[in-house]
Design a protein around this motif. Structure first.
Motif, mmCIF file in Angstrom:
data_model
loop_
_atom_site.group_PDB
_atom_site.id
_atom_site.type_symbol
_atom_site.label_atom_id
_atom_site.label_comp_id
_atom_site.label_asym_id
_atom_site.label_seq_id
_atom_site.Cartn_x
_atom_site.Cartn_y
_atom_site.Cartn_z
ATOM 1 N N ASP A 1 0.840 -1.214 0.000
ATOM 2 C CA ASP A 1 0.000 0.000 0.000
ATOM 3 C C ASP A 1 0.866 1.253 0.000
ATOM 4 O O ASP A 1 0.628 2.197 -0.751
ATOM 5 C CB ASP A 1 -0.914 0.025 1.231
ATOM 6 C CG ASP A 1 -2.173 -0.801 1.033
ATOM 7 O OD1 ASP A 1 -2.373 -1.283 -0.102
ATOM 8 O OD2 ASP A 1 -2.935 -0.972 1.992
ATOM 9 N N LEU A 2 1.867 1.238 0.856
ATOM 10 C CA LEU A 2 2.747 2.395 0.951
ATOM 11 C C LEU A 2 3.404 2.683 -0.397
ATOM 12 O O LEU A 2 3.431 3.830 -0.861
ATOM 13 C CB LEU A 2 3.822 2.134 2.008
ATOM 14 C CG LEU A 2 4.827 3.262 2.062
ATOM 15 C CD1 LEU A 2 4.447 4.234 3.145
ATOM 16 C CD2 LEU A 2 6.224 2.769 2.240
ATOM 17 N N LEU A 3 3.926 1.625 -1.017
ATOM 18 C CA LEU A 3 4.601 1.824 -2.307
ATOM 19 C C LEU A 3 3.617 2.329 -3.359
ATOM 20 O O LEU A 3 3.954 3.163 -4.194
ATOM 21 C CB LEU A 3 5.280 0.529 -2.756
ATOM 22 C CG LEU A 3 6.479 0.121 -1.897
ATOM 23 C CD1 LEU A 3 6.977 -1.266 -2.266
ATOM 24 C CD2 LEU A 3 7.608 1.132 -2.065
ATOM 25 N N ARG A 4 2.380 1.835 -3.283
ATOM 26 C CA ARG A 4 1.383 2.318 -4.253
ATOM 27 C C ARG A 4 1.076 3.794 -4.025
ATOM 28 O O ARG A 4 0.939 4.564 -4.978
ATOM 29 C CB ARG A 4 0.107 1.482 -4.165
ATOM 30 C CG ARG A 4 0.223 0.169 -4.922
ATOM 31 C CD ARG A 4 -0.867 -0.793 -4.526
ATOM 32 N NE ARG A 4 -2.201 -0.315 -4.850
ATOM 33 C CZ ARG A 4 -3.304 -0.797 -4.288
ATOM 34 N NH1 ARG A 4 -3.228 -1.747 -3.379
ATOM 35 N NH2 ARG A 4 -4.471 -0.322 -4.624
ATOM 36 N N VAL A 5 0.963 4.187 -2.763
ATOM 37 C CA VAL A 5 0.698 5.602 -2.471
ATOM 38 C C VAL A 5 1.846 6.462 -2.990
ATOM 39 O O VAL A 5 1.640 7.590 -3.425
ATOM 40 C CB VAL A 5 0.487 5.804 -0.953
ATOM 41 C CG1 VAL A 5 0.452 7.285 -0.609
ATOM 42 C CG2 VAL A 5 -0.790 5.127 -0.506
ATOM 43 N N MET B 1 -9.310 5.919 0.485
ATOM 44 C CA MET B 1 -9.790 6.511 -0.772
ATOM 45 C C MET B 1 -9.002 7.768 -1.095
ATOM 46 O O MET B 1 -8.666 8.020 -2.256
ATOM 47 C CB MET B 1 -11.285 6.784 -0.691
ATOM 48 C CG MET B 1 -12.107 5.501 -0.732
ATOM 49 S SD MET B 1 -13.869 5.766 -0.971
ATOM 50 C CE MET B 1 -14.347 6.389 0.602
ATOM 51 N N LEU B 2 -8.675 8.556 -0.067
ATOM 52 C CA LEU B 2 -7.852 9.749 -0.299
ATOM 53 C C LEU B 2 -6.434 9.363 -0.731
ATOM 54 O O LEU B 2 -5.749 10.129 -1.408
ATOM 55 C CB LEU B 2 -7.795 10.617 0.963
ATOM 56 C CG LEU B 2 -9.040 11.452 1.206
ATOM 57 C CD1 LEU B 2 -9.067 11.998 2.631
ATOM 58 C CD2 LEU B 2 -9.116 12.606 0.188
ATOM 59 N N ALA B 3 -6.002 8.159 -0.332
ATOM 60 C CA ALA B 3 -4.679 7.681 -0.723
ATOM 61 C C ALA B 3 -4.715 7.009 -2.092
ATOM 62 O O ALA B 3 -3.697 6.487 -2.540
ATOM 63 C CB ALA B 3 -4.144 6.710 0.327
ATOM 64 N N GLY C 1 1.759 11.608 1.196
ATOM 65 C CA GLY C 1 2.552 10.938 2.224
ATOM 66 C C GLY C 1 1.595 10.185 3.122
ATOM 67 O O GLY C 1 0.483 10.652 3.373
ATOM 68 N N ILE C 2 2.004 8.987 3.568
ATOM 69 C CA ILE C 2 1.079 8.208 4.394
ATOM 70 C C ILE C 2 1.843 7.500 5.498
ATOM 71 O O ILE C 2 2.983 7.079 5.319
ATOM 72 C CB ILE C 2 0.274 7.202 3.523
ATOM 73 C CG1 ILE C 2 -0.907 6.627 4.313
ATOM 74 C CG2 ILE C 2 1.169 6.085 3.008
ATOM 75 C CD1 ILE C 2 -1.963 5.977 3.429
ATOM 76 N N VAL C 3 1.201 7.403 6.670
ATOM 77 C CA VAL C 3 1.740 6.600 7.776
ATOM 78 C C VAL C 3 0.612 5.685 8.233
ATOM 79 O O VAL C 3 -0.490 6.133 8.502
ATOM 80 C CB VAL C 3 2.203 7.482 8.950
ATOM 81 C CG1 VAL C 3 2.822 6.611 10.047
ATOM 82 C CG2 VAL C 3 3.198 8.535 8.489
#
Lengths: 544, 262
Positions: free
Chosen positions: A441-445, B57-59, B86-88
């Protein structure tokens, strides 16, 4: 805790992906297409090559001579069933023993590894004269299943959740209740993963015995058919052997799933991946000392077990040669130099054949696994087929590949490669799927493309499984190479076995068995070392 | 609407339905709200209310069944393609075979930027991991791993920062400390941020606006402006006004749960 909204799609996807027996529409379509292509190829392209029989011809052959095939199929089945039951009972008892008495782990594991490394094709002629012929075939079949079941059962017995054991303890449960309510159920998924692999292995063991000469059985039938160049009969027997082997595999898998509906596909990988002895970390000095200890124990178990077997069994000295006899045969008697030539002369050829097949099988497995992961539609259709073909017996592949490609190096390579190709493929696909969802998921984001996710996350995650597959495949590749040499090409160590049998020179057979066993164990050990290095880097949590 | 220069996160009639074993489950129902660019928005609600789905969905990890989403005036997929997200996650999602520095640089490499050692070092320093550049995740504590994950989310200088219970798996003390640090780092960058959390205190302490959600199917119960100025420090947590505000949020949540039970 995080059984939050995000868990919904995961659960839904999981149910679809890990869902039971092969039987999707895509798979059915693929199978129909394969059979049609096979029929067309046999009828049109290769019609006069005496190489390929069409599915319709096989069906006709079966209908015409059903009694003959049923009799021989029944004989092989009965041998394999006896070997399966005896071998697995021994393995499960041994697993219970080493889990109860940890001090026994190393010697028992060494003995099981030696049995796994022992090429049953070299042992077969010896057992044939030492035991009753039928008993020998059952013994070969039993020996073929011990190692994998031992590893899987021991892993399973150790996988009980400590918190669950504590809970039973706090509730006043006895040791017996802990065993029955927690340990045994926890062991079942892993155990069945092992038993499932044992089913085709038992068939392999039974047919190797039949190759050596039996009254009936699929091995006898196919040897005769191949000698007479009866293409249709060869293919018919190969189809029956595949059905027997695959049927056993699917049946055990089905029983396992019915008994352990909570288990995931993960167990397949775990049984292969984490089995194989303790993996401790530590400094380099410690590691070297431990390595020396392992080698010492292994040698002691091989030679000590061998001497003990000869001594206890009180066998006929003409057939039964102990370590001293073999030493004299190779290094002391006047003919020692020529004896060494008979035994070791073929070794480079066999190593070459095994290595080529091993590398081809592993490479093919990796490439197709990548294809499956990149193209889920291909995976959905073809994975069940691959799982079924995982247990295609060497009895079937050998004559078929030889009919199609002749007695060439390419044919030998292919036969050996098939042995490691399917297990590697399946283990890798399952292992790549275990890549943490948060990481993909992280890599896709971060807008990573499919290749980046594969290269950065999925392949490294599957690397330990690749190493484990390689470790398990090495003894199989050596066995496969020798079987092909013995049965078809008449070179290498296979030829040494032939000449040992022909001249009734049992010291040659014992020497070949020992040399190949040590070779397999050494190769297994080398890959284990590489595997540990990989684990230290890529999966430190697997190191204890 | 996408043209407004100060538009932050905007949801317009967003619904999401999952199929689960033949049945269909509505996770979110007709959600609409708007925030300002550069603001910090927290979403709280009971388990299963669809708040993580909203964030996914926002990601651009999930598509809505109905409705549209924008962040800083652009669609999630546009932002993702430009490497501006950016995501955590709750779990650190670190690659175990890479060092701390390599894990952070990974975000740069994947988004097509050549890692600049100095920038990464500054970030490592900022999240308090100086000296651990070359450690691997297995050698770090849970809190330290989550700091690496925060640094990795910030290293690409994202326009939109998405936090999915980032400190939810940590103990209370570590969680508070990381929240203070997060606030300090965020204040310096003023990134449009959305935080999903179970914790009322965390939501009240960090954000400009709290969106309170109902149990599944998730609807918005209230959109509450947080009445505290910035900068905020640990002292705020001890103020009576802060506790009154947290109680208000609790009451809205409790009323929503009572409604759902009928």
């Amino acid at each position: 805790m995080h059984a939050d909204d995000a868990a919904l799609p995961t659960a839904a996807r999981g149910a679809a992906r890990f869902g039971g027996l092969p039987g999707g529409a895509e798979t059915a379509l693929l199978l129909v297409a394969l059979v049609l292509a096979w029929e067309a190829l046999a009828r049109m392209v290769l019609a006069n090559a005496f190489a390929l029989a069409a599915p319709s011809q096989i069906a006709l052959q079966l209908a015409e001579s059903w009694d003959l095939y049923a009799r021989n199929l029944g004989a092989t089945l009965w041998t394999a069933v006896q070997g399966f039951v005896i071998g697995n009972l021994i393995a499960i008892l041994a697993a219970a023993l080493i889990v109860t008495i940890p001090a026994l782990e190393r010697p028992v594991f060494s003995a099981a590894l030696a049995i796994y490394a022992l090429p049953i094709i070299a042992l077969a002629p010896i057992l044939m004269v030492l035991l009753d012929r039928d008993a020998a075939m059952v013994a070969l079949s039993a020996l073929a299943v011990i190692f994998t079941t031992l590893v899987a059962a021991a892993l399973g017995l150790r996988s009980a959740d400590p918190a669950a054991l504590d809970m039973v303890h706090v509730l006043g449960g006895s040791t017996w209740q802990k065993l029955v309510r927690v340990r045994v159920p926890a062991a079942l998924p892993s155990l069945f993963a092992g038993l499932r692999i044992a089913a085709p292995a038992a068939v392999l063991g039974a047919t190797v015995g039949e190759f050596m000469g039996a009254e009936r059985g699929l091995g006898v039938l196919i040897t005769n058919a191949l000698a007479d160049l009866e293409t249709t009969r060869v293919w018919t027997v190969a189809a029956l052997a595949t059905a027997l082997s695959t049927g056993g595999y699917l049946l055990i898998g089905w029983v396992g799933r019915r008994l352990t509906p909570w288990a995931g596909e993960m167990e397949i990988v775990q049984a292969a991946e984490r089995g194989g002895g303790a993996r401790r970390s530590g400094g380099q000095g410690q590691r070297l000392a431990r390595l020396a200890g392992t080698i010492g124990v292994n040698l002691l178990v091989v030679f000590g077990g061998w001497a003990l077997f000869i001594h206890l069994a009180g066998l006929n000295a003409f057939f039964a040669k102990g370590p001293v006899d073999v030493w004299q045969f190779l290094f002391a008697v006047p003919d020692a130099a020529s004896n060494r030539q008979s035994v070791f002369g073929g070794l480079p050829t066999t190593i070459g054949n095994a290595l080529l097949g091993f590398l081809a099988g592993m490479t093919g497995g990796v490439l197709v696994a990548i294809l499956f992961v990149l193209r889920p539609s291909v995976e959905r259709a073809a994975m069940p087929v691959a799982i079924a073909l995982r247990s295609i017996p060497i009895l079937a592949t050998t004559p078929l590949v030889i009919l199609l490609f002749g007695r060439t190096l390419a044919a030998t390579t292919m036969i050996v490669a098939i042995l490691s190709f399917f297990p590697t493929l399946i283990n890798l696909v399952v292992a790549m799927r275990l890549t943490r969802r948060s990481i993909t998921d992280l890599l896709r984001v971060l807008n990573a493309d499919r290749w980046t996710i594969l290269w950065r996350a999925e392949l490294p995650t599957a690397l330990p499984a690749l190493m484990a597959s390689a470790r398990i495949a090495v003894p199989t590749s050596i066995l496969g190479a020798v079987i092909v040499e013995w049965l078809i090409t008449g070179v290498g160590m296979g030829n040494a076995i032939l000449s040992g049998v022909y001249h009734a020179e049992y010291a040659i057979l014992w020497s070949v068995a020992v040399v190949l066993t040590l070779l397999s164990m050494a190769a297994y050990g080398l890959i284990s070392l590489a595997e540990r290095a990989v684990l230290r880097r890529f999966a430190p949590e697997h190191l204890q | 609407m996408a043209a407004q220069p100060d538009a932050g996160i905007l949801l317009d009639g967003v619904s999401k339905t999952f199929g689960l074993r033949g049945a269909s489950v509505t996770a979110l129902e007709k959600i609409s709200f708007a925030t300002r660019r550069g603001s910090f928005t927290a979403v709280i609600g009971p388990s299963g209310c669809g708040k993580s789905t909203m964030l996914r969905m926002l990601a651009d990890l999930e598509a809505p069944t109905a409705g549209r989403l924008f962040a800083n005036g652009r669609t999630p997929s546009d932002l993702r393609r430009d490497g501006k997200l950016g995501i955590v996650f709750q779990e650190p999602a670190l690659l175990p075979w890479l060092t701390v520095r390599a894990n952070i640089d990974l975000a740069l490499r994947v988004t097509g930027t050549r890692p600049d050692g100095a920038d990464t070092d500054a970030l490592i320093d900022l999240v308090g991991l100086d000296g651990f550049q070359d450690a691997r995740p297995a050698e770090l504590s849970g809190g330290m791993r989550q700091r690496v994950a925060v640094a990795r989310a910030l290293v690409t200088a994202p326009e939109v920062l998405l936090l999915d219970e980032p400190f939810g798996a940590l103990d209370e003390l570590t969680r508070r400390r990381l929240n203070h640090e997060l606030l300090r780092i965020w204040a310096a960058q003023a990134t449009t941020t959305m935080l999903v959390t179970h914790s009322i205190e965390e939501a009240a302490f960090l954000s400009d606006t709290v969106i309170v959600m109902s149990p599944r199917p998730g609807r918005i119960l209230a959109e509450v402006e947080v009445p505290f100025g910035r900068p905020r420090d640990a002292g705020l947590l001890r103020e009576a006004a802060f506790h009154r505000f947290a109680d208000t949020l609790s009451e809205i949540l409790a009323a929503g749960e009572a409604d759902a039970r009928g």
